[in-house]
Design a protein around this motif. Sequence first.
Motif, short mmCIF file in Angstrom:
data_model
loop_
_atom_site.label_atom_id
_atom_site.label_comp_id
_atom_site.label_asym_id
_atom_site.label_seq_id
_atom_site.Cartn_x
_atom_site.Cartn_y
_atom_site.Cartn_z
N ASN A 333 -17.49 48.94 17.94
CA ASN A 333 -16.72 47.81 17.97
C ASN A 333 -17.37 46.28 18.35
OD1 ASN A 333 -13.95 46.52 17.83
ND2 ASN A 333 -14.39 45.83 20.12
N ALA A 334 -18.48 46.74 19.37
CA ALA A 334 -19.21 45.60 19.91
C ALA A 334 -20.16 45.22 18.84
CB ALA A 334 -19.97 45.83 21.12
N ARG A 335 -20.78 46.14 18.04
CA ARG A 335 -21.42 45.67 16.80
C ARG A 335 -20.85 44.90 15.91
NH1 ARG A 335 -23.21 47.15 11.97
NH2 ARG A 335 -21.88 48.99 11.73
N LEU A 336 -19.59 45.38 15.40
CA LEU A 336 -18.80 44.71 14.17
C LEU A 336 -18.26 43.35 14.77
CD1 LEU A 336 -17.24 47.95 12.85
CD2 LEU A 336 -19.21 46.69 11.97
N VAL A 337 -17.35 43.45 15.85
CA VAL A 337 -16.69 42.08 16.27
C VAL A 337 -17.89 41.35 16.80
CG1 VAL A 337 -15.22 41.15 18.10
CG2 VAL A 337 -14.71 43.32 17.00
N GLY A 338 -19.02 41.48 17.63
CA GLY A 338 -19.88 40.75 18.01
C GLY A 338 -20.72 40.08 16.84
N GLY A 339 -21.01 40.87 15.79
CA GLY A 339 -21.51 40.27 14.50
C GLY A 339 -20.61 39.12 13.68
N ALA A 340 -19.51 39.36 13.85
CA ALA A 340 -18.65 38.52 13.40
C ALA A 340 -18.30 37.13 14.12
CB ALA A 340 -16.97 38.94 13.11
N LEU A 341 -18.36 37.31 15.31
CA LEU A 341 -18.13 36.17 16.30
C LEU A 341 -19.39 35.43 16.09
CD1 LEU A 341 -16.85 34.55 18.48
CD2 LEU A 341 -17.56 36.16 20.15
N LEU A 342 -20.61 36.17 16.24
CA LEU A 342 -22.03 35.41 16.04
C LEU A 342 -22.01 34.56 14.88
CD1 LEU A 342 -24.81 34.92 17.22
CD2 LEU A 342 -25.74 37.02 15.63
N ALA A 343 -21.61 34.93 13.97
CA ALA A 343 -21.41 34.21 12.56
C ALA A 343 -20.46 32.95 12.81
CB ALA A 343 -20.81 35.04 11.39
N ARG A 344 -19.48 33.24 13.21
CA ARG A 344 -18.65 31.98 13.69
C ARG A 344 -19.45 30.97 14.66
NH1 ARG A 344 -15.90 29.49 12.04
NH2 ARG A 344 -13.83 29.56 12.92
N LEU A 345 -19.88 31.41 15.55
CA LEU A 345 -20.71 30.49 16.55
C LEU A 345 -21.96 29.74 15.63
CD1 LEU A 345 -21.16 32.73 19.66
CD2 LEU A 345 -19.26 31.19 19.19
N LYS A 346 -22.38 30.67 14.62
CA LYS A 346 -23.66 29.92 14.08
C LYS A 346 -22.85 28.71 13.12
CE LYS A 346 -27.13 33.41 14.02
NZ LYS A 346 -28.12 32.67 14.77
N ASP A 347 -21.58 28.86 12.57
CA ASP A 347 -20.88 27.97 12.00
C ASP A 347 -20.64 26.74 12.86
OD1 ASP A 347 -19.26 26.94 9.50
OD2 ASP A 347 -17.75 27.25 10.82
#
Length: 436
Positions: A333-347
């Motif tokens: 869950n940390a991998r998947l949710v963290g990846g999604a949040l990182l993408a939003r932060l880069k946006d």
Amino acid sequence: MKDALDIDWTVEATTRRRDTYYAASQRKFVPFKDPMVFRKGSMQYLWDVEGKKYTDLLGMNVCISVGHSHPTVVKAAMDQAQELTHCTTMFYHPVPAHFAEELAATMPKGHEWVVHFTNSGSEAIDLAMVMARTYTGNLDLLALRTAYHGPTSAAQSLTGIAGFRHPGMPGNVSFVAEPNQYRGVFGPGTEPYLDEIDHVIRSSTTGRIAGIFVESVQGYGGIVEMPKGYMSGAAERARAAGGLYVADEVQSGFGRTGDHMWGFEADGVVPDIVVMAKGIGNGFPLGAVVAKKAIGDVMADKFMFHTYGANPTSCAAGRAVLQVIREEKTQENARLVGGALLARLKDLQQRHKAIGDVRGRGLMLAIEMVKDRKTKEPDAAITAAVFENCREQGLILSKSGPHRSVLRMVPPMCLSMADVEQVAEGLDRAFTEVTA
């Protein structure tokens, strides 16, 4: 004295008592301009005394790994506390013994591992320092600039951030440049930072060292990942000089980075000693030093124990944490949710020029603020303003980094995909309102 359960929960009363009876060092740690009093927590959420709900992106300083008041962890601790709350290590108890076996099983295969439980991460660091010096017979230790290893006198000596250092620290510690790929002194890359280790050993030590301490991902230093090849290269250089490689997993361990159970696994290195705490007990006070058996065994000549280190109640909570990580797949869950949040932060970085860098892995993420993207001059003021505004958006996070210019996000690993959009929108509003 009133009954221990008779509590005045008002902000005013709590603030008055805290400001009167807490030491100045404790009061200074309060990050917000106005006090916050929390009354309830459930998984990734917190509620203050006025009933306002927050998403906890801080994990109460990375201590809450699998969720506030997680029912499995709470039940395990309560069941043990009702049976026997504490048992000194002078006697045997099955709960810490089982927990030691389970922790050792998470370490790299092909080695025998032993576990020493402590009360906290700082005490675990202190013990690791003693182990390394006792085993090698050498005194000199290496640590990274901008590292944070704890507030005890010995742990402070390994900490490379001035705001965490006080007078009276022991010596024999030399610092090497941290391989920060955004603002490191040698720029991006790995080899110059490894060459720096050799240079410091030659110039600032006797030439023989006890070891090097490395956070697999620097926490308070601003979520700084070690680049590929750095941890394994640092271990090679430390061992060539007679020392050990000590992995500090206090913040990055227990699946938080998503890809692995332990941060050091990202580089394929096998540490000699691993230090862990914080998320190990999901809020219950506990730490541990896991060492190769030959290294741990050298401590047998002298007396060493930590009063509550192997406390059965805390160890029961620790066993439950491992159970939850396994059964609820929190690492994945940390991998998947963290990846999604990182993408939003880069946006967000594309739309807010105050954001100089976005980085991290799993649910260990950071936004670094700058006054100018070309010069990368840190901007502590905008960081503080966004940090305060996030409270209005229902987000709890922290300021970190040597310049206090980084927003650090280390939420409970049960953060969900549904939370990602709410967090990103809250951060977007905070940046928009502050920079308007």
